[in-house]
Write a protein that holds these residues in place. Structure first.
Motif, short mmCIF file in Angstrom:
data_model
loop_
_atom_site.label_atom_id
_atom_site.label_comp_id
_atom_site.label_asym_id
_atom_site.label_seq_id
_atom_site.Cartn_x
_atom_site.Cartn_y
_atom_site.Cartn_z
N TYR A 97 0.83 -1.20 0.00
CA TYR A 97 0.00 0.00 0.00
C TYR A 97 0.87 1.25 0.00
CZ TYR A 97 1.21 0.50 4.95
OH TYR A 97 1.89 0.65 6.13
N VAL A 98 0.29 2.35 -0.45
CA VAL A 98 0.90 3.66 -0.31
C VAL A 98 0.32 4.32 0.93
CG1 VAL A 98 1.38 3.95 -2.76
CG2 VAL A 98 -0.82 4.71 -1.84
N ALA A 99 1.07 5.27 1.49
CA ALA A 99 0.72 5.81 2.81
C ALA A 99 -0.68 6.43 2.84
CB ALA A 99 1.76 6.84 3.24
N SER A 100 -1.10 7.08 1.75
CA SER A 100 -2.40 7.76 1.78
C SER A 100 -3.56 6.78 1.96
CB SER A 100 -2.60 8.61 0.53
OG SER A 100 -2.46 7.83 -0.64
N VAL A 102 -3.59 4.55 4.20
CA VAL A 102 -3.72 4.49 5.65
C VAL A 102 -4.29 5.79 6.20
CG1 VAL A 102 -2.42 4.30 7.82
CG2 VAL A 102 -1.87 2.81 5.90
N TYR A 103 -3.80 6.94 5.68
CA TYR A 103 -4.29 8.22 6.19
C TYR A 103 -5.78 8.37 5.94
CZ TYR A 103 0.70 9.31 6.15
OH TYR A 103 2.06 9.27 6.35
N GLU A 127 4.02 -1.15 3.51
CA GLU A 127 4.07 0.05 2.69
C GLU A 127 5.19 -0.08 1.66
OE1 GLU A 127 4.63 4.91 3.05
OE2 GLU A 127 4.69 3.65 4.85
N GLY A 221 7.95 9.40 -0.19
CA GLY A 221 6.67 9.37 0.50
C GLY A 221 6.22 10.75 0.96
N VAL A 223 5.63 12.01 3.93
CA VAL A 223 6.38 12.62 5.03
C VAL A 223 7.63 13.30 4.50
CG1 VAL A 223 7.65 12.17 7.16
CG2 VAL A 223 5.46 11.04 6.77
N VAL A 242 -4.27 13.73 4.32
CA VAL A 242 -3.13 13.89 5.23
C VAL A 242 -3.47 14.84 6.38
CG1 VAL A 242 -1.50 13.43 3.38
CG2 VAL A 242 -2.00 15.80 4.01
N HIS A 245 -3.34 13.95 10.07
CA HIS A 245 -2.54 12.74 10.22
C HIS A 245 -1.04 13.00 10.15
CE1 HIS A 245 -6.51 11.13 8.97
NE2 HIS A 245 -6.22 10.19 9.82
N ILE A 246 -0.65 13.99 9.38
CA ILE A 246 0.76 14.37 9.34
C ILE A 246 0.84 15.83 9.75
CG2 ILE A 246 2.86 14.55 7.98
CD1 ILE A 246 1.77 12.55 6.03
#
Length: 293
Positions: A97-100, A102-103, A127, A221, A223, A242, A245-246
């Motif tokens: 998966y890509v991080a987004s 999860v976000y 990831e 990524g 971040v 995001v 989340h970030i």
């Protein structure tokens, strides 16, 4: 000997009577008697002492009972497991998966729903860089992957379109843009854009503003992208998910007025997937979303 011989033997050992054992097994008593005789001949020893109304186990028969029970249990266990694997109820899935994903919370929702329905399927969830995921799925190192569309896929892969996600602007807190009441695509004409893995948002915003964007580094990524923004090296068009989340020092998130740029998360998979557990996962997703090329 075959597994049926052990079942026949155990039925007689429990019932101590050929007629009752045959009724339990659903076969004729003479057939059962012949099967037991064949078994005794194969083993070279008698298993039962036959009396007028009942039979009793010989010493050899008594020694065989425990092993016969274990053999039948193991056979039935193997048979059930093979059937469950064929139905996709057990197995293993490699998921990237890509991080987004999860976000947005989408990955958690879908994985948890699948695990509730198929608790004996194990999932390895990792990831990965978005550019690498299609190749990893195509060559079998991963079974499925969550990416952001649009994206060119290798031959043999398909994508299930999932939830759409808008874009926001990430900018340094000291930027002149932070003082504006509204930020439109035209305001970003002279800015350097730090590029996330999915650059479609950047290109869409620039197209809406009527200019070719000044492209900065593409560090990886989200971040890493936002870290460069926090250092004042440029702005970035990033997924709206995001927000919350970030949170990095010196980074602000602002909507882009009049901008309708968006992308969507997609689930990629092999077109002719055969692994039953993976097929079950895809079926779960397809019940909620339509499949697109």
């Amino acid at each position: 000997m075959e597994i049926r011989h052990f079942r026949y033997f155990l039925a007689v050992a429990r019932q101590r009577n050929f007629t009752r054992a045959a009724e339990q097994l659903g076969i004729a008593p003479p057939t059962l008697s012949r099967q037991i005789q064949d078994m005794e001949q194969a083993l070279g020893t008698r298993l039962f002492l036959r009396q007028q109304r009942e039979v009793s186990l010989t010493e050899a028969g008594a020694a065989l009972v425990m092993e016969a029970e274990a053999t039948v249990r193991q056979f039935e266990f193997a048979q059930r497991n093979a059937q469950r694997a064929g139905r996709g109820e057990i197995g293993h899935i490699e998921l990237g998966y890509v991080a987004s994903a999860v976000y947005s919370g989408l990955l958690q929702k879908q994985v948890q729903a699948f695990c509730r329905q198929y608790p004996d399927v194990s999932l390895s969830v990792r990831e990965k860089p978005m550019a690498a995921l299609p190749g990893l799925v195509a060559d079998g190192r991963f079974d499925i992957g969550y990416i952001r569309s649009p994206m060119t896929l290798p031959e043999g892969l398909e994508a299930i379109a999932l939830d759409a996600d808008g874009f926001v602007l990430a900018l340094p807190a000291q930027s002149w843009l932070a003082r504006l009441g509204d930020i439109s695509p035209e305001h970003l004409r002279g800015e350097t854009f730090i590029l996330p893995e999915q650059i479609s948002g950047t290109l869409q915003v620039a197209a809406q503003g009527g200019y070719a964007p000044t492209l900065g580094p593409q560090p990886g990524g989200l971040v890493a992208v936002l870290a460069l923004v926090s250092l004042g090296q440029g702005v970035a068009v990033v997924p709206e998910s995001v927000i919350g989340h970030i949170s990095l020092p010196n980074v602000l998130y602002r909507p882009i007025k009049g901008g309708d740029a968006s992308s969507r998360l997609s689930l990629i998979h092999r077109r002719f997937e055969q692994a039953p557990a993976v097929v079950r996962y895809l079926e779960q997703i397809k019940r909620e979303y339509r499949r697109v090329p």
